[in-house]
Design a protein around this motif. Structure first.
Motif, short mmCIF file in Angstrom:
data_model
loop_
_atom_site.label_atom_id
_atom_site.label_comp_id
_atom_site.label_asym_id
_atom_site.label_seq_id
_atom_site.Cartn_x
_atom_site.Cartn_y
_atom_site.Cartn_z
N UNK A 94 40.51 26.07 47.22
CA UNK A 94 39.90 25.77 48.52
C UNK A 94 38.88 26.85 48.89
N UNK A 95 39.20 28.10 48.61
CA UNK A 95 38.28 29.20 48.93
C UNK A 95 37.02 29.11 48.08
N UNK A 96 37.17 28.82 46.80
CA UNK A 96 36.00 28.70 45.92
C UNK A 96 35.19 27.45 46.24
N UNK A 97 35.86 26.38 46.68
CA UNK A 97 35.16 25.14 47.01
C UNK A 97 34.24 25.33 48.21
N UNK A 98 34.57 26.24 49.10
CA UNK A 98 33.70 26.53 50.24
C UNK A 98 32.38 27.16 49.77
N UNK A 99 32.44 27.94 48.68
CA UNK A 99 31.25 28.60 48.15
C UNK A 99 30.46 27.71 47.20
N UNK A 100 31.18 26.88 46.44
CA UNK A 100 30.56 26.05 45.42
C UNK A 100 31.29 24.71 45.39
N UNK A 101 30.55 23.62 45.49
CA UNK A 101 31.19 22.30 45.60
C UNK A 101 31.90 21.89 44.31
N UNK A 102 31.40 22.29 43.15
CA UNK A 102 32.06 21.91 41.90
C UNK A 102 32.72 23.15 41.29
N UNK A 103 34.04 23.15 41.31
CA UNK A 103 34.80 24.28 40.79
C UNK A 103 35.67 23.78 39.64
N UNK A 104 35.57 24.44 38.50
CA UNK A 104 36.38 24.04 37.35
C UNK A 104 37.76 24.70 37.42
N UNK A 105 38.68 24.16 36.65
CA UNK A 105 40.04 24.70 36.59
C UNK A 105 40.02 26.14 36.07
N UNK A 106 39.19 26.40 35.04
CA UNK A 106 39.10 27.76 34.49
C UNK A 106 38.55 28.75 35.51
N UNK A 107 37.58 28.34 36.32
CA UNK A 107 37.04 29.23 37.35
C UNK A 107 38.12 29.61 38.36
N UNK A 108 38.92 28.63 38.74
CA UNK A 108 40.01 28.90 39.69
C UNK A 108 41.00 29.87 39.07
N UNK A 109 41.38 29.62 37.83
CA UNK A 109 42.37 30.48 37.18
C UNK A 109 41.84 31.89 36.94
N UNK A 110 40.58 32.00 36.53
CA UNK A 110 40.00 33.33 36.33
C UNK A 110 39.87 34.09 37.65
N UNK A 111 39.60 33.38 38.73
CA UNK A 111 39.56 34.03 40.05
C UNK A 111 40.94 34.53 40.43
N UNK A 112 41.98 33.79 40.07
CA UNK A 112 43.35 34.26 40.34
C UNK A 112 43.66 35.52 39.54
N UNK A 113 43.26 35.55 38.28
CA UNK A 113 43.48 36.74 37.45
C UNK A 113 42.75 37.93 38.06
N UNK A 114 41.50 37.71 38.46
CA UNK A 114 40.70 38.78 39.06
C UNK A 114 41.35 39.30 40.34
N UNK A 115 41.80 38.40 41.18
CA UNK A 115 42.39 38.83 42.45
C UNK A 115 43.74 39.53 42.26
N UNK A 116 44.42 39.21 41.17
CA UNK A 116 45.73 39.85 40.96
C UNK A 116 45.61 41.29 40.48
N UNK A 117 44.40 41.71 40.11
CA UNK A 117 44.20 43.09 39.67
C UNK A 117 43.63 43.97 40.77
N UNK A 118 43.31 43.38 41.93
CA UNK A 118 42.77 44.15 43.05
C UNK A 118 43.80 44.26 44.15
N UNK A 119 43.72 45.34 44.90
CA UNK A 119 44.59 45.52 46.06
C UNK A 119 43.81 45.22 47.33
N UNK A 120 44.52 45.12 48.43
CA UNK A 120 43.93 44.85 49.73
C UNK A 120 43.23 46.12 50.22
N UNK A 121 41.92 46.05 50.45
CA UNK A 121 41.15 47.24 50.84
C UNK A 121 41.59 47.79 52.19
N UNK A 122 41.90 46.92 53.14
CA UNK A 122 42.34 47.37 54.46
C UNK A 122 43.66 48.13 54.35
#
Length: 174
Positions: A94-122
């Motif tokens: 849903x978050x990626x769909x707001x930025x780009x109307x066509x989102x592939x399954x791999x893009x969603x999964x790679x975004x999950x991998x990326x977010x799991x390696x970052x911490x909350x900046x606040x």
């Protein structure tokens, strides 16, 4: 640490999104010798490890704090399991769909991998400013206000409710 070591092969070992081999023969030979992992299986493993790390970190504190954080998760996310792979995948899509109307399954999964390696900046900024509390301090602070409230309730009950109840009982028996 330990959680990162148990993850499946790194992003470089991911199979191409369309499943085709690369054009060059050397790349094809190297690709066949390395284990191929889909982006979504890596994302699922990283989400599981992230959830495991979260629970283990919470259990390092007091039991009261752990229960409070579980209740917070229930109130904030509306679920006892807010960080399941399917739920996080839907949220990321849903978050990626707001930025780009066509989102592939791999893009969603790679975004999950990326977010799991970052911490909350606040949270990182807040944690840097605050001095870490010891287990004893955390437990004391966790139970101070509830215990103070119970003492207040007992005080009010003894000073107001019980004398009033005795008066009512005495007036009824007369």
């Amino acid at each position: 640490r330990r959680h990162r070591e148990t993850l499946v092969p790194p992003l470089s070992a991911l199979a191409p999104a369309n499943g085709s081999a690369s054009a060059s023969g050397a790349d094809a030979a190297n690709a066949s010798s390395e284990p191929q992992v889909s982006a979504c299986s890596l994302a699922e493993a990283s989400v599981r490890e992230r959830e495991s790390a979260r629970v283990e970190a919470r259990l390092l504190g007091s039991a009261g704090l752990h229960v409070a954080l579980v209740i917070r998760d229930l109130l904030v996310y509306g679920s006892l399991d807010p960080f399941s792979f399917d739920r996080m995948k839907r949220q990321r899509r849903a978050k990626l769909a707001k930025q780009n109307s066509s989102v592939t399954e791999d893009e969603v999964c790679l975004a999950l991998v990326d977010s799991s390696t970052r911490t909350n900046k606040a949270f990182d900024e807040m944690a840097e400013l605050a001095e870490p509390a010891s287990y004893e301090e955390e437990t004391l602070l966790m139970y101070f206000w509830p215990c103070s409230f119970l003492v207040f309730v007992a005080y009010v009950a003894e000073g107001v409710v019980w004398p009033w109840a005795r008066l009512v009982k005495k007036s009824c028996s007369d």
